[in-house]
Design a protein around this motif. Structure first.
Motif, PDB file in Angstrom:
ATOM      1  N   THR A 278     -19.032  -4.956  -3.295  1.00  0.00           N
ATOM      2  CA  THR A 278     -17.678  -4.780  -2.767  1.00  0.00           C
ATOM      3  C   THR A 278     -17.705  -4.646  -1.250  1.00  0.00           C
ATOM      4  O   THR A 278     -16.819  -5.150  -0.549  1.00  0.00           O
TER       5      THR A 278
ATOM      6  N   ARG B 160     -17.736  -7.949   0.467  1.00  0.00           N
ATOM      7  CA  ARG B 160     -16.469  -8.678   0.378  1.00  0.00           C
ATOM      8  C   ARG B 160     -15.329  -8.012   1.148  1.00  0.00           C
ATOM      9  O   ARG B 160     -14.316  -8.663   1.409  1.00  0.00           O
ATOM     10  N   THR B 161     -15.487  -6.742   1.481  1.00  0.00           N
ATOM     11  CA  THR B 161     -14.386  -6.035   2.154  1.00  0.00           C
ATOM     12  C   THR B 161     -14.697  -5.635   3.595  1.00  0.00           C
ATOM     13  O   THR B 161     -13.780  -5.284   4.340  1.00  0.00           O
TER      14      THR B 161
ATOM     15  N   PRO C 109     -12.165  -9.826   7.818  1.00  0.00           N
ATOM     16  CA  PRO C 109     -13.158  -9.887   6.737  1.00  0.00           C
ATOM     17  C   PRO C 109     -14.148 -11.022   6.975  1.00  0.00           C
ATOM     18  O   PRO C 109     -13.793 -12.068   7.526  1.00  0.00           O
TER      19      PRO C 109
END
Length: 427
Positions: free
Chosen positions: A157, A160-161, A169
Protein backbone atom coordinates in the motif's frame (compact mmCIF):
# COMPACT_ATOMS: atom_id res chain seq x y z
CA UNK A 1 -2.32 -7.29 31.96
CA UNK A 2 0.47 -6.20 29.61
CA UNK A 3 0.67 -2.69 28.21
CA UNK A 4 2.97 -1.44 25.45
CA UNK A 5 3.41 1.73 23.42
CA UNK A 6 2.77 1.73 19.68
CA UNK A 7 4.46 3.70 16.89
CA UNK A 8 1.69 6.31 17.17
CA UNK A 9 2.00 8.85 19.95
CA UNK A 10 -0.88 8.47 22.43
CA UNK A 11 -1.99 4.91 21.53
CA UNK A 12 -1.20 1.99 23.83
CA UNK A 13 -2.00 -1.67 23.29
CA UNK A 14 -3.26 -3.72 26.23
CA UNK A 15 -3.40 -7.52 26.40
CA UNK A 16 -5.40 -9.54 28.89
CA UNK A 17 -4.83 -13.28 29.23
CA UNK A 18 -7.87 -15.53 28.78
CA UNK A 19 -8.63 -19.24 28.98
CA UNK A 20 -8.52 -20.08 25.27
CA UNK A 21 -7.14 -16.84 23.86
CA UNK A 22 -5.91 -13.44 24.94
CA UNK A 23 -8.02 -10.32 24.46
CA UNK A 24 -6.81 -7.11 22.86
CA UNK A 25 -7.61 -3.62 24.13
CA UNK A 26 -6.41 -0.15 23.20
CA UNK A 27 -5.90 2.90 25.40
CA UNK A 28 -5.82 6.41 23.97
CA UNK A 29 -4.42 9.61 25.41
CA UNK A 30 -5.41 12.46 23.15
CA UNK A 31 -3.76 15.89 23.54
CA UNK A 32 -4.99 17.73 26.66
CA UNK A 33 -7.22 14.80 27.66
CA UNK A 34 -7.06 12.04 30.23
CA UNK A 35 -6.20 8.55 29.06
CA UNK A 36 -9.16 6.26 28.39
CA UNK A 37 -9.67 2.70 27.12
CA UNK A 38 -11.52 2.12 23.85
CA UNK A 39 -14.53 -0.18 24.11
CA UNK A 40 -15.28 -2.90 21.57
CA UNK A 41 -18.95 -1.97 21.86
CA UNK A 42 -18.33 1.48 20.41
CA UNK A 43 -15.40 0.69 18.11
CA UNK A 44 -16.32 -1.81 15.34
CA UNK A 45 -12.73 -2.30 14.20
CA UNK A 46 -11.61 -3.24 17.70
CA UNK A 47 -14.49 -5.69 17.91
CA UNK A 48 -13.39 -7.19 14.59
CA UNK A 49 -9.82 -7.56 15.86
CA UNK A 50 -10.92 -9.38 19.00
CA UNK A 51 -13.33 -11.58 17.10
CA UNK A 52 -10.45 -12.72 14.91
CA UNK A 53 -8.18 -13.32 17.94
CA UNK A 54 -10.92 -15.32 19.63
CA UNK A 55 -11.80 -17.36 16.54
CA UNK A 56 -8.17 -18.23 15.87
CA UNK A 57 -7.50 -18.81 19.59
CA UNK A 58 -4.44 -16.60 19.51
CA UNK A 59 -2.18 -15.64 22.35
CA UNK A 60 -0.43 -12.28 22.30
CA UNK A 61 2.84 -13.58 20.83
CA UNK A 62 0.99 -15.55 18.16
CA UNK A 63 -1.24 -12.61 17.27
CA UNK A 64 1.63 -10.18 16.89
CA UNK A 65 3.20 -12.55 14.36
CA UNK A 66 -0.07 -13.10 12.51
CA UNK A 67 -0.28 -11.10 9.27
CA UNK A 68 -4.07 -10.71 9.23
CA UNK A 69 -4.12 -9.55 12.85
CA UNK A 70 -1.45 -6.91 12.22
CA UNK A 71 -3.36 -5.55 9.24
CA UNK A 72 -6.56 -5.21 11.29
CA UNK A 73 -4.67 -3.73 14.23
CA UNK A 74 -2.85 -1.15 12.10
CA UNK A 75 -6.09 -0.13 10.41
CA UNK A 76 -7.51 0.44 13.89
CA UNK A 77 -4.48 2.50 14.90
CA UNK A 78 -4.77 4.68 11.80
CA UNK A 79 -8.47 5.28 12.40
CA UNK A 80 -7.82 6.28 16.02
CA UNK A 81 -4.91 8.44 14.97
CA UNK A 82 -7.12 10.32 12.52
CA UNK A 83 -10.07 10.59 14.90
CA UNK A 84 -8.13 11.94 17.88
CA UNK A 85 -5.51 13.96 16.00
CA UNK A 86 -2.53 11.88 17.11
CA UNK A 87 0.94 11.90 15.58
CA UNK A 88 3.42 9.21 14.60
CA UNK A 89 6.76 9.20 16.36
CA UNK A 90 9.52 10.61 14.19
CA UNK A 91 12.89 9.63 15.60
CA UNK A 92 16.11 11.04 14.20
CA UNK A 93 17.36 9.10 11.23
CA UNK A 94 20.75 8.16 12.68
CA UNK A 95 19.11 6.93 15.88
CA UNK A 96 16.74 4.81 13.82
CA UNK A 97 19.50 3.23 11.80
CA UNK A 98 21.46 2.36 14.93
CA UNK A 99 18.70 0.60 16.81
CA UNK A 100 19.24 -1.57 19.85
CA UNK A 101 18.34 -4.77 18.05
CA UNK A 102 19.95 -4.21 14.67
CA UNK A 103 22.45 -1.80 13.12
CA UNK A 104 20.63 -0.75 9.96
CA UNK A 105 23.34 1.76 9.08
CA UNK A 106 26.05 -0.91 8.86
CA UNK A 107 23.69 -3.30 7.11
CA UNK A 108 22.88 -0.65 4.51
CA UNK A 109 26.57 0.00 3.88
CA UNK A 110 27.32 -3.72 3.58
CA UNK A 111 24.44 -4.13 1.14
CA UNK A 112 25.59 -1.14 -0.92
CA UNK A 113 29.14 -2.53 -1.10
CA UNK A 114 27.79 -5.91 -2.15
CA UNK A 115 25.57 -4.47 -4.90
CA UNK A 116 28.42 -2.29 -6.15
CA UNK A 117 30.21 -5.47 -7.23
CA UNK A 118 27.36 -6.35 -9.58
CA UNK A 119 25.39 -3.18 -10.36
CA UNK A 120 24.81 0.39 -9.19
CA UNK A 121 24.85 0.04 -5.41
CA UNK A 122 24.26 3.71 -4.65
CA UNK A 123 20.88 3.77 -6.38
CA UNK A 124 19.72 0.75 -4.37
CA UNK A 125 20.87 2.13 -1.01
CA UNK A 126 19.35 5.55 -1.70
CA UNK A 127 15.87 4.09 -2.28
CA UNK A 128 16.24 1.77 0.70
CA UNK A 129 17.22 4.55 3.07
CA UNK A 130 14.80 7.24 1.94
CA UNK A 131 11.79 5.19 0.92
CA UNK A 132 11.87 1.88 2.79
CA UNK A 133 13.73 2.41 6.06
CA UNK A 134 11.67 5.50 6.79
CA UNK A 135 8.56 3.35 6.30
CA UNK A 136 9.56 0.21 8.21
CA UNK A 137 11.58 1.85 10.99
CA UNK A 138 9.89 5.19 11.60
CA UNK A 139 6.32 4.44 10.59
CA UNK A 140 5.96 0.75 11.43
CA UNK A 141 8.39 0.74 14.35
CA UNK A 142 10.50 -2.19 13.13
CA UNK A 143 13.75 -2.85 14.96
CA UNK A 144 15.02 -5.70 12.78
CA UNK A 145 14.60 -6.79 9.12
CA UNK A 146 12.89 -9.96 10.31
CA UNK A 147 9.94 -7.77 11.33
CA UNK A 148 9.48 -6.37 7.82
CA UNK A 149 7.39 -9.34 6.69
CA UNK A 150 4.75 -8.42 9.27
CA UNK A 151 4.00 -5.29 7.27
CA UNK A 152 4.14 -6.77 3.77
CA UNK A 153 0.59 -5.72 2.90
CA UNK A 154 1.14 -2.24 4.29
CA UNK A 155 4.38 -2.01 2.29
CA UNK A 156 2.48 -2.72 -0.91
CA UNK A 157 0.00 0.00 0.00
CA UNK A 158 2.91 2.32 0.79
CA UNK A 159 4.24 1.96 -2.76
CA UNK A 160 0.86 2.77 -4.26
CA UNK A 161 0.06 5.71 -1.99
CA UNK A 162 3.43 7.37 -1.32
CA UNK A 163 4.15 10.68 -3.03
CA UNK A 164 7.25 11.81 -4.87
CA UNK A 165 9.17 15.06 -4.44
CA UNK A 166 6.52 16.84 -6.51
CA UNK A 167 3.85 15.75 -4.01
CA UNK A 168 2.24 13.46 -6.56
CA UNK A 169 1.71 9.68 -6.34
CA UNK A 170 4.41 7.61 -7.99
CA UNK A 171 3.62 6.39 -11.47
CA UNK A 172 2.78 2.66 -11.63
CA UNK A 173 5.61 2.43 -14.14
CA UNK A 174 8.06 3.14 -11.30
CA UNK A 175 6.68 0.59 -8.82
CA UNK A 176 9.28 -2.02 -9.76
CA UNK A 177 12.02 0.60 -9.31
CA UNK A 178 10.87 1.04 -5.72
CA UNK A 179 10.30 -2.63 -4.85
CA UNK A 180 13.43 -4.14 -6.41
CA UNK A 181 15.89 -2.61 -3.89
CA UNK A 182 13.77 -3.93 -1.00
CA UNK A 183 13.56 -7.41 -2.51
CA UNK A 184 17.30 -7.45 -3.15
CA UNK A 185 17.99 -6.28 0.40
CA UNK A 186 15.80 -9.00 1.91
CA UNK A 187 17.62 -11.65 -0.13
CA UNK A 188 20.92 -10.17 1.02
CA UNK A 189 19.80 -10.33 4.67
CA UNK A 190 18.80 -13.96 4.20
CA UNK A 191 22.05 -14.92 2.48
CA UNK A 192 24.21 -13.54 5.29
CA UNK A 193 22.01 -14.96 8.05
CA UNK A 194 20.21 -11.86 9.34
CA UNK A 195 16.79 -13.37 8.65
CA UNK A 196 15.42 -16.90 8.32
CA UNK A 197 13.82 -18.41 5.25
CA UNK A 198 10.29 -17.95 6.60
CA UNK A 199 11.06 -14.26 7.22
CA UNK A 200 12.13 -13.69 3.62
CA UNK A 201 9.54 -12.24 1.25
CA UNK A 202 9.31 -10.59 -2.14
CA UNK A 203 7.13 -7.55 -2.64
CA UNK A 204 5.23 -7.12 -5.89
CA UNK A 205 3.27 -3.89 -6.19
CA UNK A 206 2.78 -3.92 -9.96
CA UNK A 207 -0.69 -3.41 -11.33
CA UNK A 208 -2.47 -6.37 -12.84
CA UNK A 209 -3.27 -6.36 -16.54
CA UNK A 210 -6.89 -5.62 -15.71
CA UNK A 211 -5.89 -2.63 -13.56
CA UNK A 212 -3.70 -1.32 -16.37
CA UNK A 213 -6.61 -1.55 -18.80
CA UNK A 214 -8.95 0.29 -16.46
CA UNK A 215 -6.49 3.06 -15.73
CA UNK A 216 -5.41 3.33 -19.38
CA UNK A 217 -1.74 3.50 -18.45
CA UNK A 218 0.87 4.46 -20.98
CA UNK A 219 4.00 2.29 -21.20
CA UNK A 220 7.00 3.46 -19.21
CA UNK A 221 8.87 4.14 -22.43
CA UNK A 222 7.65 5.12 -25.85
CA UNK A 223 7.31 2.26 -28.33
CA UNK A 224 8.22 4.50 -31.27
CA UNK A 225 10.90 3.24 -33.62
CA UNK A 226 12.36 4.46 -36.90
CA UNK A 227 11.60 2.85 -40.24
CA UNK A 228 14.24 2.18 -42.88
CA UNK A 229 12.98 5.08 -45.00
CA UNK A 230 13.05 7.48 -42.06
CA UNK A 231 16.60 6.48 -41.20
CA UNK A 232 17.73 7.08 -44.77
CA UNK A 233 15.82 10.34 -45.24
CA UNK A 234 17.01 11.93 -41.98
CA UNK A 235 20.56 12.02 -43.32
CA UNK A 236 19.46 13.98 -46.40
CA UNK A 237 17.44 16.39 -44.28
CA UNK A 238 20.38 16.98 -41.95
CA UNK A 239 22.66 17.66 -44.93
CA UNK A 240 20.28 20.33 -46.21
CA UNK A 241 19.42 21.99 -42.90
CA UNK A 242 22.95 22.12 -41.47
CA UNK A 243 24.77 22.86 -44.73
CA UNK A 244 26.07 26.11 -43.25
CA UNK A 245 26.43 24.89 -39.67
CA UNK A 246 29.36 22.45 -39.46
CA UNK A 247 29.20 22.17 -35.65
CA UNK A 248 25.66 20.83 -35.56
CA UNK A 249 26.08 18.77 -38.69
CA UNK A 250 28.94 16.99 -36.96
CA UNK A 251 26.84 16.40 -33.83
CA UNK A 252 23.94 15.22 -35.97
CA UNK A 253 26.13 12.75 -37.85
CA UNK A 254 27.50 11.38 -34.58
CA UNK A 255 23.95 10.71 -33.43
CA UNK A 256 23.06 9.26 -36.82
CA UNK A 257 25.86 6.79 -36.24
CA UNK A 258 24.26 5.90 -32.91
CA UNK A 259 20.88 5.39 -34.56
CA UNK A 260 22.29 3.32 -37.43
CA UNK A 261 24.22 1.04 -35.06
CA UNK A 262 21.70 0.89 -32.19
CA UNK A 263 24.44 1.70 -29.69
CA UNK A 264 23.73 2.55 -26.08
CA UNK A 265 24.41 6.18 -25.28
CA UNK A 266 27.36 5.28 -23.07
CA UNK A 267 29.10 3.35 -25.84
CA UNK A 268 28.31 6.00 -28.44
CA UNK A 269 29.95 8.60 -26.19
CA UNK A 270 32.89 6.24 -25.68
CA UNK A 271 33.79 6.00 -29.37
CA UNK A 272 36.83 7.74 -30.85
CA UNK A 273 37.08 8.56 -34.54
CA UNK A 274 39.87 5.98 -34.82
CA UNK A 275 37.40 3.27 -33.79
CA UNK A 276 35.52 3.68 -37.09
CA UNK A 277 36.78 1.62 -40.02
CA UNK A 278 34.70 2.51 -43.10
CA UNK A 279 37.60 1.65 -45.40
CA UNK A 280 37.94 -1.93 -44.12
CA UNK A 281 36.41 -5.04 -45.64
CA UNK A 282 33.81 -5.42 -44.34
CA UNK A 283 33.41 -1.84 -43.04
CA UNK A 284 32.91 -1.90 -39.28
CA UNK A 285 33.55 -0.16 -35.98
CA UNK A 286 35.19 -1.31 -32.77
CA UNK A 287 33.41 -0.73 -29.46
CA UNK A 288 35.62 1.22 -27.06
CA UNK A 289 34.59 2.80 -23.76
CA UNK A 290 31.35 3.21 -21.82
CA UNK A 291 30.65 6.71 -20.50
CA UNK A 292 28.17 6.73 -17.60
CA UNK A 293 26.80 9.27 -15.15
CA UNK A 294 29.01 9.66 -12.10
CA UNK A 295 26.01 9.90 -9.75
CA UNK A 296 25.42 6.16 -10.02
CA UNK A 297 28.90 5.58 -8.58
CA UNK A 298 28.78 8.37 -6.01
CA UNK A 299 30.89 10.79 -8.06
CA UNK A 300 30.36 14.07 -9.85
CA UNK A 301 30.36 14.43 -13.62
CA UNK A 302 30.83 11.35 -15.79
CA UNK A 303 32.86 8.17 -15.44
CA UNK A 304 34.63 6.39 -18.28
CA UNK A 305 34.60 2.60 -18.08
CA UNK A 306 37.37 1.65 -20.45
CA UNK A 307 36.89 -1.13 -23.00
CA UNK A 308 33.46 -1.97 -21.65
CA UNK A 309 29.83 -2.37 -22.64
CA UNK A 310 26.88 -2.95 -20.35
CA UNK A 311 27.41 -6.72 -20.51
CA UNK A 312 31.12 -7.13 -21.20
CA UNK A 313 34.57 -5.85 -20.32
CA UNK A 314 37.90 -5.95 -22.09
CA UNK A 315 36.51 -7.79 -25.10
CA UNK A 316 37.44 -6.98 -28.67
CA UNK A 317 33.90 -6.21 -29.91
CA UNK A 318 33.63 -5.34 -33.60
CA UNK A 319 30.31 -4.67 -35.33
CA UNK A 320 29.84 -4.47 -39.13
CA UNK A 321 28.11 -1.55 -40.84
CA UNK A 322 24.65 -2.81 -41.80
CA UNK A 323 21.71 -0.46 -41.19
CA UNK A 324 19.97 1.27 -42.90
CA UNK A 325 22.34 0.32 -45.72
CA UNK A 326 26.05 -0.34 -45.85
CA UNK A 327 26.54 2.63 -48.18
CA UNK A 328 24.67 5.13 -45.99
CA UNK A 329 26.40 4.33 -42.71
CA UNK A 330 29.78 4.12 -44.42
CA UNK A 331 29.27 7.63 -45.77
CA UNK A 332 28.43 8.86 -42.26
CA UNK A 333 31.55 7.20 -40.84
CA UNK A 334 33.78 8.75 -43.53
CA UNK A 335 32.40 12.21 -42.69
CA UNK A 336 33.09 11.73 -38.97
CA UNK A 337 36.65 10.53 -39.57
CA UNK A 338 37.33 13.41 -41.93
CA UNK A 339 36.16 16.06 -39.46
CA UNK A 340 37.55 14.60 -36.23
CA UNK A 341 41.06 13.78 -35.11
CA UNK A 342 41.73 10.08 -34.43
CA UNK A 343 41.75 10.60 -30.64
CA UNK A 344 38.63 12.78 -30.63
CA UNK A 345 35.30 11.46 -29.33
CA UNK A 346 32.35 11.36 -31.72
CA UNK A 347 30.35 13.19 -29.05
CA UNK A 348 31.57 14.95 -25.92
CA UNK A 349 28.74 15.46 -23.46
CA UNK A 350 26.85 13.96 -20.53
CA UNK A 351 24.74 10.86 -21.34
CA UNK A 352 21.55 12.79 -20.55
CA UNK A 353 22.52 15.53 -23.00
CA UNK A 354 22.31 13.17 -25.98
CA UNK A 355 18.50 13.07 -25.80
CA UNK A 356 18.29 16.87 -25.44
CA UNK A 357 20.52 17.48 -28.44
CA UNK A 358 18.68 14.93 -30.56
CA UNK A 359 15.31 16.48 -29.71
CA UNK A 360 16.68 19.88 -30.75
CA UNK A 361 17.90 18.43 -34.05
CA UNK A 362 14.57 16.70 -34.70
CA UNK A 363 12.65 19.93 -34.09
CA UNK A 364 14.91 21.94 -36.38
CA UNK A 365 15.25 19.38 -39.17
CA UNK A 366 11.58 18.29 -38.97
CA UNK A 367 12.10 14.59 -38.40
CA UNK A 368 10.26 12.35 -35.88
CA UNK A 369 11.80 12.23 -32.43
CA UNK A 370 12.65 8.85 -30.95
CA UNK A 371 14.36 8.66 -27.56
CA UNK A 372 17.94 7.29 -27.68
CA UNK A 373 16.77 4.10 -25.99
CA UNK A 374 14.34 3.72 -28.88
CA UNK A 375 17.31 3.66 -31.26
CA UNK A 376 18.14 0.23 -29.90
CA UNK A 377 14.56 -0.89 -30.43
CA UNK A 378 14.71 0.42 -33.99
CA UNK A 379 17.90 -1.51 -34.69
CA UNK A 380 16.55 -4.77 -33.25
CA UNK A 381 13.17 -4.41 -34.98
CA UNK A 382 14.60 -3.64 -38.41
CA UNK A 383 17.18 -6.37 -37.93
CA UNK A 384 14.48 -8.94 -37.16
CA UNK A 385 12.46 -7.89 -40.20
CA UNK A 386 15.48 -8.08 -42.51
CA UNK A 387 17.28 -10.93 -40.76
CA UNK A 388 17.57 -12.95 -43.98
CA UNK A 389 19.04 -10.12 -46.06
CA UNK A 390 21.20 -8.40 -43.45
CA UNK A 391 22.15 -11.14 -40.97
CA UNK A 392 22.41 -14.24 -43.20
CA UNK A 393 19.12 -15.52 -41.80
CA UNK A 394 20.82 -16.13 -38.45
CA UNK A 395 19.17 -14.54 -35.36
CA UNK A 396 22.37 -15.19 -33.41
CA UNK A 397 24.19 -12.67 -35.62
CA UNK A 398 21.48 -10.09 -34.92
CA UNK A 399 21.87 -10.73 -31.19
CA UNK A 400 25.62 -10.19 -31.39
CA UNK A 401 25.23 -6.99 -33.39
CA UNK A 402 22.75 -5.76 -30.76
CA UNK A 403 25.42 -6.60 -28.15
CA UNK A 404 22.95 -8.62 -26.09
CA UNK A 405 23.99 -11.46 -23.82
CA UNK A 406 21.13 -13.65 -25.09
CA UNK A 407 18.58 -13.66 -27.89
CA UNK A 408 15.81 -13.49 -25.29
CA UNK A 409 16.94 -9.93 -24.60
CA UNK A 410 16.95 -9.14 -28.32
CA UNK A 411 13.37 -10.40 -28.59
CA UNK A 412 12.28 -7.90 -25.95
CA UNK A 413 13.69 -5.07 -28.07
CA UNK A 414 11.77 -6.07 -31.18
CA UNK A 415 8.68 -3.87 -31.47
CA UNK A 416 5.78 -5.79 -32.97
CA UNK A 417 3.75 -2.60 -33.45
CA UNK A 418 6.20 -0.74 -35.68
CA UNK A 419 5.19 0.66 -39.06
CA UNK A 420 8.04 -1.25 -40.66
CA UNK A 421 6.53 -4.55 -39.52
CA UNK A 422 3.19 -3.71 -41.12
CA UNK A 423 4.86 -2.99 -44.46
CA UNK A 424 5.82 -6.65 -44.75
CA UNK A 425 2.16 -7.56 -45.07
CA UNK A 426 1.22 -4.73 -47.42
CA UNK A 427 0.01 -5.72 -50.88
Amino acid sequence: MAKSQTHIEGIYSIWRPGQESDSFRVAVKAPNQAQFVISSKTQPLLAQVNQYVKTQKLRREQAENDLHFTVLRDNLYQELKSRYGLKSYRIKEMLDLKGKKFNFEKSLQDFSDYKAMHSVGRAYSSILKKFWFSFFIEKMGCEHPREFITFKIQARTHVRTAKNKFDRPYSPNTYITLTKPLNEYMRFCHDIGHIKKDELFELNAELTLEEKKRRKLNPVRSTKTYTTNQMTQMKSKIDIHYAGNPEWKLKSYAMLFGIYTGLRRGNLLGLYAENLHPEASPPHFQVKDNVVSGWSRGQKGTIVLEDATKTSHDENVKIPFIQPSKETITEVAHFLKKNLTPKQRLLSCNPDTVAKWWRKICNEVKIPYVHPHGWRHSYATLGAIHVNDWYKGNPYLLQKCCMHASFRTTEKYIQGTSDELLKIFAD
